[in-house]
Design an enzyme around this catalytic site. Structure first.
Site, PDB file in Angstrom:
ATOM      1  N   LYS A 112       0.820  -1.210   0.000  1.00 32.84           N
ATOM      2  CA  LYS A 112       0.000   0.000   0.000  1.00 32.84           C
ATOM      3  C   LYS A 112       0.857   1.265   0.000  1.00 32.84           C
ATOM      4  O   LYS A 112       0.407   2.319  -0.438  1.00 32.84           O
ATOM      5  CB  LYS A 112      -0.981  -0.026   1.164  1.00 32.84           C
TER       6      LYS A 112
HETATM    7  C1  LIG Z   1      -4.418  -4.604   1.122  1.00 35.42           C
HETATM    8  C2  LIG Z   1      -3.615  -5.855   1.003  1.00 35.42           C
HETATM    9  C3  LIG Z   1      -3.959  -6.877   0.092  1.00 35.42           C
HETATM   10  C4  LIG Z   1      -5.189  -6.814  -0.784  1.00 35.42           C
HETATM   11  O1  LIG Z   1      -5.108  -5.836  -1.790  1.00 35.42           O
HETATM   12  P1  LIG Z   1      -6.437  -5.346  -2.553  1.00 35.42           P
HETATM   13  O2  LIG Z   1      -5.994  -4.181  -3.344  1.00 35.42           O
HETATM   14  O3  LIG Z   1      -7.423  -5.008  -1.477  1.00 35.42           O
HETATM   15  O4  LIG Z   1      -6.893  -6.484  -3.391  1.00 35.42           O
HETATM   16  C5  LIG Z   1      -3.134  -7.992   0.016  1.00 35.42           C
HETATM   17  N1  LIG Z   1      -2.048  -8.121   0.818  1.00 35.42           N
HETATM   18  C6  LIG Z   1      -1.694  -7.169   1.705  1.00 35.42           C
HETATM   19  C7  LIG Z   1      -0.505  -7.398   2.569  1.00 35.42           C
HETATM   20  C8  LIG Z   1      -2.461  -6.006   1.831  1.00 35.42           C
HETATM   21  O5  LIG Z   1      -2.103  -5.062   2.721  1.00 35.42           O
END
Ligand SMILES: *Cc1c(COP(=O)(O)O)cnc(C)c1O
Length: 480
Positions: free
Chosen positions: A124
């Protein structure tokens, strides 16, 4: 570039106009009126660019209301080796998202695209760090302030705080469930000392935090009076920032644009893989996009059966890959809009049905038979699969992976095609989910040097009851 709503009933707007907002007024999500196309010649000319300059080539196609020099400067400030320095030491950190090749299985190379080298060790950061700089830029231009209110169970909140810390014109009010996050995750958030970041530890669970955010957002007068905004995963700026690393992964894995690759993406809200879909629509030579879910398998069910069935919150399971524990995939609407031929009326109808009946069924429709042209495949992984994959990758290749990435590797291995490199998106580093790593491997997770003493740093956090009025009162006395 103009942006339209997936529900077809909102005025078109520009990039900077939609940047600070959430949903379109008609309840839809914003998408560009068309996807810019990238030719193979153009793609080959991008080989060897720095990540920041590659990001410029991609993002400038979407944000023509930001002057070129400003956009380039913002990107060069965002994607630096100093910020993305927490990866595996043997990897090429200047690639920002280097590929860590594991080895060859069934006649094809399999590798991890390292997206978790940023300040909070999860993918993120890739989008949120840019959003921090874009928000500061846009607010300064408009002479405005923004108070970001969010709820988090871990990854999103810390990525938002690390992106917004010290940013002019921005304050962050982040609700988290007191005592319910891992020690590492709460230390990461609560150790921030920046005066524009407020951690509110709520006496309750994550759903209570989310309910408070919803209640505040529904109080339109309060929201407008206090410049309240959000940074949730439907924000277009986040999605488009993620498109860049699919290009980077492709360019690092290939020598010419005649080659194809496949990506496997650990998925929850469909935000990450939606960016892969957009990269493919732009012409990036992607063979397959493989959606990997955990036990919360809304998306896997859809791609296998053509039936989309959102779960109730009580049906949502708490798993050992918690960042994928979702009941409905908030970005999925963007893909639905595309496969319905960008028909806003049809999309609005389908999501009205989701609200009323909990889902929709296109299993018998021509669009479902045609879905293969978008290259999607899917699979699911369980707690046992996760532990088993973490052990196997550790033993076979000497590489420690986190629980979400393990779901990706498990599903990727079911979709290997000889001669087509398989790139699994590494969405977090193992230390973030150290409790499960310890169970899988019987030894502690690796910890990047900068985080060794994070749990002993002083913490800055306010305790608060699960009460909307208390939260509102806190915001109004600490406003930007
Ligand atoms: C947010 C997240 C996901 C999922 O990503 P999306 O964009 O919601 O599909 C997968 N792995 C981790 C570690 C995350 O923080």
């Amino acid at each position: 570039m103009r942006y339209q709503s997936t529900r077809g009933n909102s005025p078109q707007q520009s990039f900077l106009e939609i940047l600070l907002g959430g949903l379109a007024p008609d309840g839809g999500l914003y998408l560009p009126v068309q996807y810019p196309k990238v030719t193979t010649a153009q793609l080959d000319s991008w080989r060897g660019l720095s990540y920041a300059d590659l990001a410029y080539e991609v993002l400038s196609l979407y944000s023509d209301d930001i002057p070129e020099a400003d956009l380039r400067a913002l990107l060069r400030k965002t994607y630096t080796e100093q910020v993305y320095c927490n990866g595996r030491p043997q990897d090429n950190a200047k690639d920002i998202t280097p590929i860590h090749w594991l080895g060859e299985e069934h006649g094809t190379r399999i590798g991890l695209l390292s997206l978790s080298n940023g300040p909070t060790l999860a993918f993120k950061d890739m989008a949120m760090q840019l959003l921090g700089n874009l928000f500061e830029y846009a607010l300064k231009k408009k002479g405005q302030h923004l108070n970001i209110l969010g709820a988090t169970s871990g990854d999103t909140g810390s990525a938002a705080e690390y992106a917004m810390r010290g940013k002019e014109g921005v304050k962050v009010f982040m609700l988290s469930p007191r005592g319910k996050m891992s020690a590492f995750q709460s230390a990461q958030m609560y150790s921030l000392q920046d005066p524009n970041i407020f951690n509110l530890a709520v006496a309750g669970v994550f759903d209570d935090c989310q309910d408070i955010v919803k209640a505040v957002s529904n109080d339109h007068a309060f929201k407008a009076r206090n410049q309240i905004g959000t940074v949730n995963s439907i924000n277009w700026g986040r999605v488009v920032a993620q498109v860049v690393y699919y290009f980077q992964g492709y360019l690092l894995a290939t020598k010419s644009s005649a080659e194809k690759v496949s990506f496997t993406v650990p998925s929850g809200n469909f935000g990450n893989v939606c960016a892969g879909h957009i990269a493919r629509m732009m012409g990036l030579p992607i063979e397959h996009l493989i959606v990997a879910t955990n036990e919360n398998d809304v998306l896997d069910e859809f791609f296998r059966t053509g039936i989309y069935r959102a779960r109730k919150s009580a049906e949502t399971l708490h798993t050992s890959s918690p960042s994928m524990d979702i009941s409905k995939a908030s970005n999925f609407e963007r893909f639905v809009f595309d496969f319905m031929g960008q028909d806003g009326k049809a999309t609005a109808g389908m999501f009205k049905q989701v609200d009323e009946t909990g889902g929709f069924d296109i299993s018998k429709d021509a669009v479902f038979k045609d879905l293969s042209k978008y290259g999607f495949q899917s699979g699911r992984s369980t707690h046992e699969n996760r532990l088993e994959t973490i052990r196997d990758i550790d033993q076979r290749y000497g590489v420690m992976i986190d629980t979400h990435t393990a779901d990706g590797v498990k599903v990727a291995r079911e979709h290997l095609q000889a001669g087509i490199p398989m790139i699994v998106l590494e969405t977090a580093l193992p230390i973030k989910f150290e409790e499960t790593i310890e169970i899988a491997l019987g030894r502690p997770a690796e910890c990047p040097p900068a985080f060794k003493d994070i749990k002993s740093k002083p913490q800055r956090v306010e305790n608060i009851d699960a009460d909307v009025n208390q939260v509102k009162a806190f915001i109004t006395t600490h406003l930007g």
